[in-house]
Design a protein around this motif. Structure first.
Motif, short mmCIF file in Angstrom:
data_model
loop_
_atom_site.label_atom_id
_atom_site.label_comp_id
_atom_site.label_asym_id
_atom_site.label_seq_id
_atom_site.Cartn_x
_atom_site.Cartn_y
_atom_site.Cartn_z
N LEU A 43 45.36 23.90 67.01
CA LEU A 43 45.09 23.66 68.43
C LEU A 43 45.00 24.98 69.20
O LEU A 43 44.15 25.13 70.09
N ILE A 44 45.87 25.92 68.86
CA ILE A 44 45.84 27.23 69.53
C ILE A 44 44.53 27.94 69.23
O ILE A 44 43.90 28.53 70.12
N GLN A 126 47.00 35.44 75.23
CA GLN A 126 47.70 34.18 75.47
C GLN A 126 47.77 33.34 74.20
O GLN A 126 48.78 32.69 73.92
N SER A 127 46.70 33.37 73.41
CA SER A 127 46.71 32.69 72.13
C SER A 127 47.75 33.30 71.21
O SER A 127 48.45 32.58 70.48
N GLU A 130 51.24 32.06 72.25
CA GLU A 130 51.48 30.69 71.80
C GLU A 130 51.72 30.65 70.29
O GLU A 130 52.57 29.88 69.81
N THR A 131 50.98 31.47 69.54
CA THR A 131 51.17 31.52 68.09
C THR A 131 52.56 32.03 67.75
O THR A 131 53.26 31.47 66.90
N ARG A 132 52.98 33.11 68.42
CA ARG A 132 54.32 33.67 68.16
C ARG A 132 55.41 32.68 68.54
O ARG A 132 56.44 32.57 67.87
N TYR A 254 58.41 38.63 72.03
CA TYR A 254 58.66 39.47 73.20
C TYR A 254 57.54 40.50 73.37
O TYR A 254 57.08 40.77 74.49
N ASP A 255 57.09 41.11 72.26
CA ASP A 255 55.99 42.07 72.33
C ASP A 255 54.72 41.41 72.87
O ASP A 255 54.00 42.00 73.70
N ALA A 256 54.44 40.20 72.39
CA ALA A 256 53.24 39.49 72.84
C ALA A 256 53.33 39.14 74.33
O ALA A 256 52.33 39.21 75.06
#
Length: 425
Positions: A43-44, A126-127, A130-132, A254-256
Motif C-alpha cells: 500500500l505504501i 513520506q513513503s 511510513e515504511t520505517r 527517527y532519521d526518516a
C-alpha cells in the motif's frame, strides 16, 4: 561458568534435523509474513507511486472551462451624443443588459520555483517514513515470539525431566513394594511413593496443557504451520560480547522523520520563488473583447505572466524556528529511546550474569542431592529410614534438576532478549 555446564547447555535440545523441526529464526520470518500489517508495504509503494504521478502533473497545462449568463441593471454608455459633435446619421452604440459568455482558460507553467520537485521529494520521504514505521511495528513481533518459543522450550525440558522422574518413581515403588513384602518397609512408605507418582502425573498434565496453549498461540502468529508434533530446536547460545552497537529500526525511523521535516522546509522555500507561466483564454460571448459591439463573437487572449506571492516572506522566519524545534523534538525522542534502552541493557546484562552464576552451581547441587538420595535409599533398605524421608530427598533432587532447567532457558531467553534490544545477530 565451568566447561561442563556450558557443554550441557549447548547439547540440551540438540540433535539431528528431523521432520517438523522449527527454529526461532523461522518463527520470526513466518510471524512477520503472516501478520496483516505486512501488506502495508504494498500500500505504501502504491501510494508513493500515485503521489509522484500527481505531483508530476504540476507541469501539465491547467485547463478550465466556464459558462456564464447575467443581467445587469445598467451598462456602459458614452458620456456624449454624436449629434452634439456635428456627426449626423450615426447611432450611438449601446450594450444589452443581458450578457453571455463561454471561456476556456489554459495555463502552462514554465517555472514553478521548484514546487513540483519539492513535492516529489516529499512524497518519497513520506513513503520512507511510513515504511520505517511499519518495520518498527513488525520488529516488535520478535519479542512476542521470544516469549512463546522459549516458553515451549522450557515446558519441553520439564516434560522430558518429568518422564525421567516418573520412571525413577516407578522403580522406587517396585523397590519399596519389595521391602514391604519382606517386612523391611510398611504400607505408609509405599503410599508416600504413590503420592509422589500422582503429583508427577499431575505436573505432566499441566505441562502438556501449557505446551498446547503456547503452540496454539505460536501457530496463530506463524500462520498455523506448527502443531504439537513439531520439534522446536534450541537456539545456539551466542552471547554478545559487545552489545553497545544499536541497530534497532526505531533509529532509522527517527532519521526518516528528520529528513521529512527538512524536505517540507525545502517545499516551503519554493513558495518564496516567483512563478512564470504562459496563459491562453479563448471565449465566445456577447459582448466579446470589443465592448462597443453588442453581438456574439469569438475572441482570445494569450501571453506570459510572472506571479510572486510575497506573503511567504512574512512567515519564513517563524517557519525556520518551527523546523528547528520539530527536529529537536525528534532528536529528543531518539535520545530518550536510547537512554531507556541503555537502562534495559544494563538490567539484562545483570540478568544474564545472574543466570550464568546460578548455572555454575546447579550441577554441583544436583550431584549432592543425588548423593543424599542414594544414601537415603541405602538407609531405607537397611530399615533405618522411613519411605517418607526417602521420597523427600528424591523430591529435593527433582527440584534441583527443575531449577537447572529453568535457569538454562531463562539464561538463553535473556540472551535473545538482549539481541532483540540491540538487533544484532
Amino acid at each position: 561458568m565451568n566447561k561442563k555446564v556450558w557443554i550441557s547447555i549447548l547439547l540440551l535440545g540438540g540433535g539431528l534435523p528431523c521432520m517438523g523441526q522449527m527454529t526461532i529464526e523461522t518463527c520470526y520470518q513466518k510471524a512477520q509474513e503472516n501478520y496483516p500489517l505486512i501488506r502495508q508495504y504494498d500500500l505504501i509503494e502504491k501510494s508513493e507511486e500515485y503521489t509522484l504521478q500527481n505531483a508530476g502533473k504540476g507541469y501539465v497545462p491547467q485547463v478550465s472551462f466556464s459558462v456564464k449568463a447575467s443581467y445587469q441593471s445598467d451598462v456602459t454608455k458614452l458620456p456624449f451624443n454624436l449629434s452634439q459633435l456635428g456627426i449626423q446619421g450615426v447611432k450611438t452604440p449601446t450594450l444589452s443588459k443581458d450578457q453571455y459568455g463561454a471561456t476556456v482558460d489554459i495555463n502552462q507553467p514554465i517555472w514553478d520555483g521548484g514546487a513540483v520537485r519539492a513535492r516529489r521529494a516529499d512524497a518519497r520521504v513520506q513513503s520512507d517514513v511510513e515504511t520505517r514505521n511499519t518495520e518498527v511495528s513488525l520488529y516488535q513481533i520478535n519479542e512476542r515470539i521470544n516469549q512463546l518459543y522459549f516458553g515451549i522450550l522450557l515446558v519441553d525440558a520439564q516434560i522430558r525431566q518429568n518422564t525421567i522422574y516418573q520412571e525413577e518413581l516407578k522403580q522406587s515403588y517396585q523397590q519399596v513394594a519389595s521391602y514391604v513384602e519382606n517386612g523391611i518397609g510398611n504400607q505408609a512408605d509405599l503410599d508416600a511413593v504413590r503420592i509422589d507418582q500422582l503429583k508427577a502425573e499431575q505436573s505432566r498434565a499441566q505441562f502438556l496443557s501449557t505446551r498446547k496453549a503456547y503452540i496454539e498461540m505460536l501457530g496463530r502468529w506463524t500462520g498455523g504451520e506448527i502443531d504439537e508434533s513439531t520439534v522446536f530446536e534450541k537456539p545456539a547460545a551466542k552471547y554478545l560480547e559487545d552489545n553497545s552497537e544499536i541497530r534497532r529500526p526505531e533509529l532509522s525511523l527517527y532519521d526518516a522523520q528528520i529528513r521529512s521535516l527538512q524536505t517540507k522546509d525545502k517545499e516551503s522555500v519554493s513558495d518564496l520563488m516567483p512563478k512564470i507561466g504562459l496563459y491562453f483564454t479563448g471565449g465566445y460571448g456577447k459582448p466579446g473583447l470589443n465592448m462597443l459591439e453588442n453581438k456574439f463573437s469569438l475572441y482570445y487572449v494569450a501571453g506570459i505572466k510572472l506571479s510572486w506571492n510575497l506573503t511567504s516572506f512574512y512567515v519564513r522566519r517563524t517557519s525556520k524556528r518551527q523546523l528547528r524545534e520539530n527536529i529537536q523534538s525528534v532528536e529528543l525522542q531518539r535520545e530518550t529511546f536510547l537512554f531507556d534502552l541503555d537502562i534495559d541493557r544494563l538490567q539484562k546484562e545483570n540478568e544474564i550474569a545472574t543466570y550464568a552464576k546460578q548455572l555454575s552451581y546447579d550441577d554441583e547441587i544436583i550431584a549432592l542431592r543425588t548423593s543424599v538420595k542414594e544414601a537415603s535409599a541405602v538407609k531405607m533398605a537397611n530399615g533405618t529410614l522411613s519411605g517418607t524421608y526417602f521420597m523427600r530427598d528424591t523430591y529435593a533432587e527433582q527440584l534441583a534438576v527443575q531449577d537447572k532447567i529453568v535457569h538454562e532457558v531463562e539464561w538463553l531467553l535473556a540472551i535473545y532478549e538482549m539481541k532483540f534490544m540491540t538487533n544484532q545477530e
